[in-house]
Design a protein around this motif. Sequence first.
Motif, PDB file in Angstrom:
ATOM      1  N   ILE A 111      27.422  39.719   0.739  1.00  0.00           N
ATOM      2  CA  ILE A 111      28.009  39.128  -0.472  1.00  0.00           C
ATOM      3  C   ILE A 111      26.937  38.414  -1.287  1.00  0.00           C
ATOM      4  O   ILE A 111      26.794  38.640  -2.497  1.00  0.00           O
ATOM      5  CB  ILE A 111      29.143  38.152  -0.103  1.00  0.00           C
ATOM      6  CG1 ILE A 111      30.340  38.912   0.476  1.00  0.00           C
ATOM      7  CG2 ILE A 111      29.578  37.325  -1.314  1.00  0.00           C
ATOM      8  CD1 ILE A 111      31.354  38.019   1.173  1.00  0.00           C
ATOM      9  N   CYS A 159      28.665  31.428   6.783  1.00  0.00           N
ATOM     10  CA  CYS A 159      29.728  31.586   5.794  1.00  0.00           C
ATOM     11  C   CYS A 159      29.873  30.356   4.906  1.00  0.00           C
ATOM     12  O   CYS A 159      30.107  30.474   3.695  1.00  0.00           O
ATOM     13  CB  CYS A 159      31.058  31.869   6.484  1.00  0.00           C
ATOM     14  SG  CYS A 159      31.139  33.487   7.261  1.00  0.00           S
ATOM     15  N   CYS A 213      39.081  31.878   2.625  1.00  0.00           N
ATOM     16  CA  CYS A 213      38.526  32.882   3.530  1.00  0.00           C
ATOM     17  C   CYS A 213      37.587  32.241   4.548  1.00  0.00           C
ATOM     18  O   CYS A 213      37.561  32.637   5.723  1.00  0.00           O
ATOM     19  CB  CYS A 213      37.782  33.961   2.731  1.00  0.00           C
ATOM     20  SG  CYS A 213      38.887  35.051   1.793  1.00  0.00           S
ATOM     21  N   VAL A 270      34.702  39.364   0.020  1.00  0.00           N
ATOM     22  CA  VAL A 270      35.065  37.985   0.391  1.00  0.00           C
ATOM     23  C   VAL A 270      36.335  38.018   1.242  1.00  0.00           C
ATOM     24  O   VAL A 270      36.438  37.319   2.259  1.00  0.00           O
ATOM     25  CB  VAL A 270      35.246  37.100  -0.854  1.00  0.00           C
ATOM     26  CG1 VAL A 270      35.827  35.732  -0.464  1.00  0.00           C
ATOM     27  CG2 VAL A 270      33.914  36.905  -1.575  1.00  0.00           C
ATOM     28  N   VAL A 295      37.466  31.832  -1.947  1.00  0.00           N
ATOM     29  CA  VAL A 295      36.308  31.757  -1.045  1.00  0.00           C
ATOM     30  C   VAL A 295      36.538  30.697   0.032  1.00  0.00           C
ATOM     31  O   VAL A 295      36.312  30.935   1.224  1.00  0.00           O
ATOM     32  CB  VAL A 295      35.016  31.440  -1.834  1.00  0.00           C
ATOM     33  CG1 VAL A 295      33.850  31.140  -0.882  1.00  0.00           C
ATOM     34  CG2 VAL A 295      34.645  32.609  -2.747  1.00  0.00           C
TER      35      VAL A 295
END
Length: 226
Positions: free
Chosen positions: A102, A29, A128, A205, A125
Amino acid sequence: MARNSILGVFAKSPIKPLEKHIRLVTKCCNQLVPFFEACTEKDWSKAGKVRTKISKLEQDADALKRQLRLELPGGLFMPVDRADLLELLTQQDKIANKAKDIAGRIFGRKLEIPEPLQADFTLYVQRCIEATEKAADAINELDDLLETGFRGREVDLVEKMINQLDAIEDDTDLMQVKLRRGLLDLEKDLNPVDVMFLYQIIEWVGDLADLAERVGARLEILLARK
């Protein structure tokens, strides 16, 4: 012989691999930050290289998931319920899958975040990703939870982390609403197909935080059963 068998069961504790898996997931991530930076700069060569890193980390996490599923013991001496651990593992793995999706969708279409939304989108972003990191922090306390028999201050600490995770996810919901409104204001000036995919990316996201919250929820269920 019986004693060696018992020790063998304990030696295959699934906690360490589960913690290793969530660390791989968060690394995956975190690569979205340089990925979106490259996309903002329209450096698609760099974005492609970062996307490759994301895919490799997702594959590593997937391989570890399969190994853990195959080797996870199911006997009397398991410290926690096997089904609970498998569900935790499944939720963790979905986070890495979403990060790969993504990056793949953005790179495949060379999709650009509209300039007026870029600052808010970057913060979104990052927030998250903070949710995935908070979920990892909670999972990494499992060893200590086992040592304390799921009692005392360690339980309070993990519950506090889960509450913090919930708060982060609430923040991302509000940020998502703001981004959607911003995109709505820009729709008339953008390619309609790009608009459709931008809404999808905003949602995906946000799914990172939603999935991280589910990891926390599964851990909370595990705590409640002790």
